[in-house]
Design an enzyme around this catalytic site. Structure first.
Site, PDB file in Angstrom:
ATOM      1  N   ARG A 135      27.444 -24.533  13.360  1.00  0.00           N
ATOM      2  CA  ARG A 135      26.146 -25.011  13.824  1.00  0.00           C
ATOM      3  C   ARG A 135      25.709 -24.138  14.989  1.00  0.00           C
ATOM      4  O   ARG A 135      26.532 -23.732  15.802  1.00  0.00           O
ATOM      5  CB  ARG A 135      26.251 -26.466  14.267  1.00  0.00           C
ATOM      6  CG  ARG A 135      26.555 -27.383  13.105  1.00  0.00           C
ATOM      7  CD  ARG A 135      26.455 -28.823  13.531  1.00  0.00           C
ATOM      8  NE  ARG A 135      26.520 -29.649  12.344  1.00  0.00           N
ATOM      9  CZ  ARG A 135      27.216 -30.760  12.262  1.00  0.00           C
ATOM     10  NH1 ARG A 135      27.911 -31.178  13.281  1.00  0.00           N
ATOM     11  NH2 ARG A 135      27.210 -31.453  11.156  1.00  0.00           N
ATOM     12  N   LYS A 194      20.164 -28.490  18.311  1.00  0.00           N
ATOM     13  CA  LYS A 194      20.598 -27.825  17.087  1.00  0.00           C
ATOM     14  C   LYS A 194      19.409 -27.087  16.487  1.00  0.00           C
ATOM     15  O   LYS A 194      18.312 -27.643  16.365  1.00  0.00           O
ATOM     16  CB  LYS A 194      21.139 -28.840  16.079  1.00  0.00           C
ATOM     17  CG  LYS A 194      21.649 -28.178  14.799  1.00  0.00           C
ATOM     18  CD  LYS A 194      22.214 -29.182  13.820  1.00  0.00           C
ATOM     19  CE  LYS A 194      22.647 -28.459  12.549  1.00  0.00           C
ATOM     20  NZ  LYS A 194      22.956 -29.374  11.487  1.00  0.00           N
ATOM     21  N   GLY A 248      15.638 -28.405   4.085  1.00  0.00           N
ATOM     22  CA  GLY A 248      15.875 -27.657   5.312  1.00  0.00           C
ATOM     23  C   GLY A 248      17.275 -27.941   5.818  1.00  0.00           C
ATOM     24  O   GLY A 248      17.962 -28.828   5.319  1.00  0.00           O
ATOM     25  N   ARG A 260      17.380 -25.637  13.493  1.00  0.00           N
ATOM     26  CA  ARG A 260      17.203 -25.914  12.077  1.00  0.00           C
ATOM     27  C   ARG A 260      15.978 -25.169  11.575  1.00  0.00           C
ATOM     28  O   ARG A 260      15.127 -24.767  12.360  1.00  0.00           O
ATOM     29  CB  ARG A 260      17.005 -27.418  11.841  1.00  0.00           C
ATOM     30  CG  ARG A 260      18.154 -28.287  12.289  1.00  0.00           C
ATOM     31  CD  ARG A 260      17.920 -29.769  11.983  1.00  0.00           C
ATOM     32  NE  ARG A 260      18.089 -30.010  10.565  1.00  0.00           N
ATOM     33  CZ  ARG A 260      17.116 -30.218   9.690  1.00  0.00           C
ATOM     34  NH1 ARG A 260      15.865 -30.240  10.069  1.00  0.00           N
ATOM     35  NH2 ARG A 260      17.373 -30.421   8.412  1.00  0.00           N
ATOM     36  N   SER A 283      21.044 -35.767   0.398  1.00  0.00           N
ATOM     37  CA  SER A 283      22.451 -35.724  -0.027  1.00  0.00           C
ATOM     38  C   SER A 283      23.181 -37.002   0.401  1.00  0.00           C
ATOM     39  O   SER A 283      24.098 -37.444  -0.279  1.00  0.00           O
ATOM     40  CB  SER A 283      23.155 -34.491   0.548  1.00  0.00           C
ATOM     41  OG  SER A 283      23.121 -34.494   1.959  1.00  0.00           O
ATOM     42  N   GLU A 300      18.894 -23.114  -1.655  1.00  0.00           N
ATOM     43  CA  GLU A 300      20.094 -23.927  -1.873  1.00  0.00           C
ATOM     44  C   GLU A 300      19.761 -25.369  -2.254  1.00  0.00           C
ATOM     45  O   GLU A 300      20.350 -25.922  -3.179  1.00  0.00           O
ATOM     46  CB  GLU A 300      20.953 -23.957  -0.599  1.00  0.00           C
ATOM     47  CG  GLU A 300      21.589 -22.641  -0.230  1.00  0.00           C
ATOM     48  CD  GLU A 300      22.249 -22.654   1.137  1.00  0.00           C
ATOM     49  OE1 GLU A 300      22.766 -21.608   1.530  1.00  0.00           O
ATOM     50  OE2 GLU A 300      22.246 -23.700   1.830  1.00  0.00           O
TER      51      GLU A 300
END
Length: 181
Positions: free
Chosen positions: A10, A18, A50, A20, A40, A69
C-alpha cells in the site's frame, strides 16, 4: 470473498492517506452510461472500479490498471475529475474519466472471484451508490455538476511544493453536523 493479490503493498501520501485511483468508465463521450462492478466483499453491491496505487505508479496508470483488473475493460483515459478525500477511511482517490473501447469476455476478477459488471444510467448509478458507497456517488455527482458547485462538500486546496491540489472531502457519516465530522 476477499480479493487476494500477490502485491499487497500500500502507498501513502505525506499526510498518511492511502493513495488510490479509479475510473468512471463510460460507453462513449456523452457520459450517459457508467460501468459499475460488483464489490469483492459484498457481491450484491455495486462500486466504481478502483484500488490502491503501487509504489512509484502514476495515478492515471493505476486507474487504467485497476479498471482492467476489476472491470475487464480497456479504453481512452480522459480528464482527471478530481482527487476525492475520504477522511473516515483515510483514502485519497484520483478519479479519471475513461471512454471504453474494448470489453474483455473474461478478465482477472471475473475468473478469480466471480466479479460482475453492468452498465447504468448515471442517475441510477448515483442512487445505487448512495446507499453503501456515498463517496463513489460523489464522483458522479461532481461529474453532473460540472464543477459549478461543491454540493455541500468541503473543498480543500493544499499546496505542495510548486503545485496546488484540490481535494473534495467527505465523511461517510450522513446526518452528523459538519463540525462533528
Amino acid at each position: 470473498m476477499m480479493k487476494i493479490k500477490d502485491n499487497q503493498t500500500r502507498t501513502y501520501d505525506g499526510e498518511g492517506y492511502k493513495k488510490r485511483a479509479a475510473c468512471l468508465c463510460f460507453k462513449n463521450d456523452r457520459e450517459e452510461e457508467v460501468l459499475l462492478v460488483s464489490s469483492s466483499r459484498h457481491p450484491d453491491q455495486w462500486i466504481v472500479p478502483g484500488g490502491g496505487m503501487e509504489p512509484d505508479e502514476e495515478p492515471g496508470n493505476a486507474a487504467v490498471r485497476e479498471v482492467y483488473e476489476e472491470a475487464g475493460v480497456k479504453g481512452k483515459l480522459g480528464r482527471l475529475l478530481g482527487i476525492f478525500e475520504n477522511r473516515d477511511r483515510k483514502h485519497r482517490t484520483y478519479v479519471y474519466i475513461l471512454i471504453v473501447t474494448e470489453i474483455l469476455e473474461d478478465w482477472e476478477d471475473s475468473v478469480n472471484i466471480g466479479r460482475k459488471r453492468e452498465w447504468f444510467k448515471v442517475e441510477d448509478a448515483i442512487k445505487i451508490l448512495q446507499c453503501h458507497k456515498p463517496v463513489h456517488a460523489e464522483y458522479l455527482e461532481k461529474l453532473k455538476l460540472a464543477c459549478s458547485s461543491t454540493n455541500g462538500n468541503s473543498v480543500v486546496s493544499t499546496l505542495t511544493g510548486d503545485t496546488a491540489t484540490l481535494y473534495v472531502t467527505s465523511s461517510q457519516s450522513p446526518g452528523m453536523p459538519s463540525d462533528l465530522r
